[in-house]
Design a protein around this motif. Structure first.
Motif, PDB file in Angstrom:
ATOM      1  N   HIS A 452     -17.446   1.540  -7.764  1.00 53.07           N
ATOM      2  CA  HIS A 452     -16.718   0.351  -7.322  1.00 53.07           C
ATOM      3  C   HIS A 452     -15.735  -0.060  -8.419  1.00 53.07           C
ATOM      4  CE1 HIS A 452     -17.116  -3.967  -5.424  1.00 53.07           C
ATOM      5  NE2 HIS A 452     -15.857  -3.544  -5.507  1.00 53.07           N
ATOM      6  N   LEU A 453     -14.442  -0.053  -8.112  1.00 57.17           N
ATOM      7  CA  LEU A 453     -13.404  -0.398  -9.079  1.00 57.17           C
ATOM      8  C   LEU A 453     -12.598  -1.581  -8.542  1.00 57.17           C
ATOM      9  CD1 LEU A 453     -11.997   0.311 -11.748  1.00 57.17           C
ATOM     10  CD2 LEU A 453     -10.563   1.937 -10.483  1.00 57.17           C
ATOM     11  N   ILE A 454     -12.535  -2.671  -9.330  1.00 57.13           N
ATOM     12  CA  ILE A 454     -11.866  -3.902  -8.902  1.00 57.13           C
ATOM     13  C   ILE A 454     -10.659  -4.151  -9.800  1.00 57.13           C
ATOM     14  CG2 ILE A 454     -12.169  -6.363  -8.391  1.00 57.13           C
ATOM     15  CD1 ILE A 454     -15.205  -5.852  -8.440  1.00 57.13           C
ATOM     16  N   LEU A 455      -9.470  -4.050  -9.230  1.00 58.03           N
ATOM     17  CA  LEU A 455      -8.217  -4.232  -9.973  1.00 58.03           C
ATOM     18  C   LEU A 455      -7.273  -5.118  -9.153  1.00 58.03           C
ATOM     19  CD1 LEU A 455      -7.691  -0.486 -11.032  1.00 58.03           C
ATOM     20  CD2 LEU A 455      -8.679  -2.314 -12.425  1.00 58.03           C
ATOM     21  N   ARG A 456      -7.624  -6.371  -8.981  1.00 58.41           N
ATOM     22  CA  ARG A 456      -6.846  -7.277  -8.133  1.00 58.41           C
ATOM     23  C   ARG A 456      -5.859  -8.114  -8.946  1.00 58.41           C
ATOM     24  NH1 ARG A 456     -12.162  -8.394  -5.433  1.00 58.41           N
ATOM     25  NH2 ARG A 456     -12.345 -10.149  -6.863  1.00 58.41           N
ATOM     26  N   THR A 457      -4.760  -8.491  -8.269  1.00 56.31           N
ATOM     27  CA  THR A 457      -3.824  -9.521  -8.748  1.00 56.31           C
ATOM     28  C   THR A 457      -3.259  -9.215 -10.132  1.00 56.31           C
ATOM     29  OG1 THR A 457      -5.260 -11.069  -7.553  1.00 56.31           O
ATOM     30  CG2 THR A 457      -3.475 -12.017  -8.842  1.00 56.31           C
ATOM     31  N   ASP A 458      -2.496  -8.138 -10.235  1.00 54.93           N
ATOM     32  CA  ASP A 458      -1.840  -7.795 -11.494  1.00 54.93           C
ATOM     33  C   ASP A 458      -0.514  -7.099 -11.236  1.00 54.93           C
ATOM     34  OD1 ASP A 458      -3.107  -8.762 -13.860  1.00 54.93           O
ATOM     35  OD2 ASP A 458      -4.817  -7.478 -13.470  1.00 54.93           O
ATOM     36  N   GLU A 484      -6.115  -5.482  -4.041  1.00 53.51           N
ATOM     37  CA  GLU A 484      -5.485  -6.625  -3.381  1.00 53.51           C
ATOM     38  C   GLU A 484      -4.555  -7.370  -4.349  1.00 53.51           C
ATOM     39  OE1 GLU A 484      -6.840 -10.734  -1.055  1.00 53.51           O
ATOM     40  OE2 GLU A 484      -8.304  -9.503  -2.125  1.00 53.51           O
ATOM     41  N   ASN A 485      -3.410  -7.829  -3.822  1.00 53.05           N
ATOM     42  CA  ASN A 485      -2.425  -8.610  -4.583  1.00 53.05           C
ATOM     43  C   ASN A 485      -1.741  -7.817  -5.692  1.00 53.05           C
ATOM     44  OD1 ASN A 485      -2.749 -11.046  -3.116  1.00 53.05           O
ATOM     45  ND2 ASN A 485      -4.599 -11.513  -4.300  1.00 53.05           N
ATOM     46  N   GLN A 486      -1.764  -6.496  -5.605  1.00 55.53           N
ATOM     47  CA  GLN A 486      -0.968  -5.661  -6.511  1.00 55.53           C
ATOM     48  C   GLN A 486       0.372  -5.427  -5.810  1.00 55.53           C
ATOM     49  OE1 GLN A 486      -1.656  -5.043  -9.503  1.00 55.53           O
ATOM     50  NE2 GLN A 486      -3.888  -4.969  -9.775  1.00 55.53           N
ATOM     51  N   HIS A 509     -14.325   1.817   1.412  1.00 55.45           N
ATOM     52  CA  HIS A 509     -13.612   0.538   1.397  1.00 55.45           C
ATOM     53  C   HIS A 509     -12.382   0.636   0.490  1.00 55.45           C
ATOM     54  CE1 HIS A 509     -17.554  -0.741   2.893  1.00 55.45           C
ATOM     55  NE2 HIS A 509     -16.924  -1.791   3.398  1.00 55.45           N
ATOM     56  N   LEU A 510     -11.231   0.298   1.056  1.00 51.43           N
ATOM     57  CA  LEU A 510      -9.976   0.314   0.311  1.00 51.43           C
ATOM     58  C   LEU A 510      -9.199  -0.953   0.675  1.00 51.43           C
ATOM     59  CD1 LEU A 510      -7.890   1.689  -1.512  1.00 51.43           C
ATOM     60  CD2 LEU A 510      -7.069   2.961   0.501  1.00 51.43           C
ATOM     61  N   ASP A 511      -9.026  -1.840  -0.288  1.00 53.99           N
ATOM     62  CA  ASP A 511      -8.375  -3.135  -0.048  1.00 53.99           C
ATOM     63  C   ASP A 511      -6.966  -3.116  -0.638  1.00 53.99           C
ATOM     64  OD1 ASP A 511      -7.638  -5.745   0.331  1.00 53.99           O
ATOM     65  OD2 ASP A 511      -9.505  -6.600  -0.428  1.00 53.99           O
ATOM     66  N   LEU A 512      -5.972  -3.149   0.242  1.00 54.49           N
ATOM     67  CA  LEU A 512      -4.564  -3.130  -0.161  1.00 54.49           C
ATOM     68  C   LEU A 512      -3.799  -4.321   0.410  1.00 54.49           C
ATOM     69  CD1 LEU A 512      -4.019   0.690   0.367  1.00 54.49           C
ATOM     70  CD2 LEU A 512      -4.000  -0.495  -1.843  1.00 54.49           C
ATOM     71  N   ARG A 513      -4.506  -5.395   0.697  1.00 53.14           N
ATOM     72  CA  ARG A 513      -3.848  -6.584   1.218  1.00 53.14           C
ATOM     73  C   ARG A 513      -2.893  -7.179   0.183  1.00 53.14           C
ATOM     74  NH1 ARG A 513      -9.015  -9.967   2.922  1.00 53.14           N
ATOM     75  NH2 ARG A 513      -9.726  -8.931   1.001  1.00 53.14           N
ATOM     76  N   ASN A 514      -1.800  -7.756   0.686  1.00 49.58           N
ATOM     77  CA  ASN A 514      -0.790  -8.399  -0.172  1.00 49.58           C
ATOM     78  C   ASN A 514      -0.183  -7.449  -1.191  1.00 49.58           C
ATOM     79  OD1 ASN A 514      -1.132 -10.987   1.048  1.00 49.58           O
ATOM     80  ND2 ASN A 514      -2.986 -11.271  -0.167  1.00 49.58           N
ATOM     81  N   THR A 515      -0.021  -6.194  -0.794  1.00 52.02           N
ATOM     82  CA  THR A 515       0.769  -5.244  -1.576  1.00 52.02           C
ATOM     83  C   THR A 515       2.117  -5.090  -0.872  1.00 52.02           C
ATOM     84  OG1 THR A 515      -0.128  -3.364  -0.345  1.00 52.02           O
ATOM     85  CG2 THR A 515      -1.297  -4.016  -2.361  1.00 52.02           C
ATOM     86  N   SER A 516       2.986  -4.215  -1.379  1.00 51.99           N
ATOM     87  CA  SER A 516       4.318  -4.016  -0.781  1.00 51.99           C
ATOM     88  C   SER A 516       4.396  -2.735   0.033  1.00 51.99           C
ATOM     89  CB  SER A 516       5.373  -4.011  -1.898  1.00 51.99           C
ATOM     90  OG  SER A 516       5.411  -5.255  -2.562  1.00 51.99           O
ATOM     91  N   ILE A 517       3.247  -2.280   0.498  1.00 52.19           N
ATOM     92  CA  ILE A 517       3.213  -1.072   1.330  1.00 52.19           C
ATOM     93  C   ILE A 517       3.855  -1.382   2.681  1.00 52.19           C
ATOM     94  CG2 ILE A 517       1.685   0.529   2.530  1.00 52.19           C
ATOM     95  CD1 ILE A 517      -0.281   0.183   0.201  1.00 52.19           C
TER      96      ILE A 517
END
Length: 544
Positions: A452-458, A484-486, A509-517
């Motif tokens: 589990h790797l968490i790298l949000r909002t940066d 999320e938020n990257q 599980h892959l969270d990419l919400r609020n990215t520019s994809i």
């Protein structure tokens, strides 16, 4: 810190067991002055040279308080052990040691009328405006310990770590009381999925419970019964600071000069043998900074082994979430030998070092979760400490303040903790350079097995995502990736993640919400997600 501290925190370090005569075996100072020797030493004090002295300033008060016996600072044969993970054990320790917590309402009432903190002996007699006693009973503490985890988080036990600014009273000008009332309940605690989320400082709640040494433990002059309880407290005092059920609030700032005013307060008068009002000007003051005091540093160190963010300086910035890193026994010893920590009595430093070693070793042997928000200097200390953890599975350093070079150096320590299953670096300024450095520790020869790797909002962009998505040990082991938020991740990064999905059979599980994809990147991800659960793939809202 409690009144037994040597940095001028009280008149006495009272005997822990029986009478002084029995404890000293009838011995007298070898210099012939007629006084009792201090502890295991052969003289009454370091100043004594003969029958007429001279004597250290506090030698007489120690004699009258029975200080010929050292307090029990290290664990004795047959002494009781308490778990730092179970609330019931904390409640039992308080009862066994006759320690009582202070109601927040008492502090608020004292502050409102410009009064000072009372000793424990006087606090026992105080009834609050609502009819409740000023101190929390042991029965209430046991009921709290028996409640649900969620209920306990709604009423955390605050342990106050602070300087004693005068020998007779820790807070002679009432500044610490002011700080506690304005900011001491207010590391807001919100129960979320079994964790405490810390938001900001706030005012003290009347229903808060606090450990404040001067008011929680009987002070000079203690009875023989008090001394028995005091000895029990000394054996395990570190438990209050290292227990998972407490939150340690540090008051590192001394009273500002403009807040020092002439006032009167009640303190114990040795000659009159009672509590009397007197001028603050007559007190024996101590202006040693918090971080240079041995006992304060020990408390800070004991609190640093907690698994969650359990220690904060409430005199720091209002939005500060910065904590302290676990300090290895060697690092603590180096500070002692370097002279950066001050103890009035040498035996205090030896005992505190022994306790610190015990607390650290017990913590690292069982800790599975470590969550901190740190500055770079503390992160370096954490890197050294990580190598001692044997069962660590979760490391979360969200909101910590890294430099690029410091982050890379820290990762070399992380790479040696092969028990880790989850890592979090959200809101740490994570960029492409750091993401690439992180990917480096997950190459083919790595023994890491992160799930589990968490790298949000940066600030990770496509280049950083490409590095992570191609790291062999992430591809083969990762089940949850949170980005999320990257907002700098675009379609190019999405394609790299699609390749990662294609190569992995376990990513769920892959969270990419609020990215520019965009639409193209989202399409590639959906196509490769295949038969996995739709709920596991979280994409940004895209326009057709």
């Amino acid at each position: 810190m409690a009144s037994w501290s040597s940095e001028g925190r009280s008149h006495d370090r009272a005997e822990s067991h029986a009478s002084t005569k029995a404890a000293t075996g009838g011995r007298l100072c070898k210099n012939g002055c007629g006084r009792k020797p201090f502890g295991d030493y052969s003289t009454c004090c370091t100043h004594c040279k003969g029958a007429s002295g001279p004597h250290a300033r506090d030698c007489e008060s120690k004699q009258r308080a029975g200080e010929g016996v050292k307090p029990v600072l290290t664990e004795q044969s047959g002494s009781k052990r308490y778990s730092s993970q179970h609330a019931a054990e904390l409640a039992q320790f308080l009862e066994d040691s006759n320690i009582k917590l202070v109601r927040g309402a008492l502090l608020l009432e004292l502050r409102a009328r410009g009064a000072h903190l009372p000793r424990r002996q006087e606090a026992e007699k105080i009834t609050l405006a609502d009819g409740m006693p000023a101190l929390v009973s042991h029965e209430e503490m046991k009921a709290w310990a028996g409640s649900s985890r969620e209920e306990r988080f709604k009423r955390p036990v605050f342990v106050i770590s602070h300087c004693w600014e005068a020998k007779e009273h820790p807070d002679p000008w009432g500044y610490q009381l002011k700080v506690l009332c304005e900011r001491g309940g207010g590391l807001e605690t919100v129960y979320k999925s079994g964790r405490v989320a810390i938001h900001s400082h706030g005012t003290l709640r009347a229903d808060a419970w606090l450990f404040i040494d001067y008011t929680s433990i009987p002070q000079f002059l203690r009875t023989e019964e008090d001394n028995v309880f005091f000895g029990r407290a000394m054996e395990n005092m570190h438990l209050l600071y290292s227990h998972d059920a407490t939150m340690v609030l540090r008051i590192e700032e001394l009273t500002p000069e403009d807040a020092k005013h002439d006032c009167e307060l009640a303190t114990y008068n040795l000659h009159a043998e009672c509590v009397q009002q007197g001028s603050v000007q007559k007190l024996d003051k101590n202006s040693t900074p918090y971080l240079e005091r041995g006992w304060c540093s020990a408390e800070r160190s004991w609190a640093s082994v907690k698994r969650s963010r359990g220690s904060y300086d409430i005199t720091a910035a209002a939005d500060s979430l910065l904590g302290a890193a676990p300090l290895t026994p060697k690092a603590f010893e180096d500070r002692l030998k370097g002279g950066s920590l001050k103890f009035t009595h040498k035996e205090d430093s030896e005992a505190v070092l022994s306790l610190q070693k015990k607390v650290f070793e017990q913590a690292v042997a069982s800790a599975e979760v470590l969550e901190r928000t740190l500055v770079m200097s503390e992160i370096k200390l954490l890197g050294d400490a990580l190598l001692s953890y044997k069962r660590l599975q979760v490391l979360n350093l969200s909101r910590s303040e890294f430099t690029d070079s410091g982050f890379k150096a820290f990762l070399q320590c992380v790479s040696q903790v092969t028990t880790l299953k989850q890592i979090g670096f959200s809101r740490t300024g994570m960029n492409n350079t750091r993401a690439s450095a992180l990917a480096e520790i997950f190459q083919e020869d790595s023994h890491m097995r992160i799930k589990h790797l968490i790298l949000r909002t940066d600030y990770i962009g496509d280049r950083g995502v490409k590095a992570l998505a191609s790291a062999p040990k992430l591809v083969s082991c990762l089940t949850i990736l949170e980005l999320e938020n990257q907002r700098r991740i675009g379609d190019e990064g999405a394609q790299a993640l699609a390749d990662m999905i294609r190569a992995s059979s376990i990513l769920t599980h892959l969270d990419l919400r609020n990215t520019s994809i965009g639409a193209l990147g989202a399409k590639a991800l959906r196509e490769t997600w295949g038969g996995r659960s739709d709920d596991g793939l979280k994409l940004p809202s895209t326009k057709p």
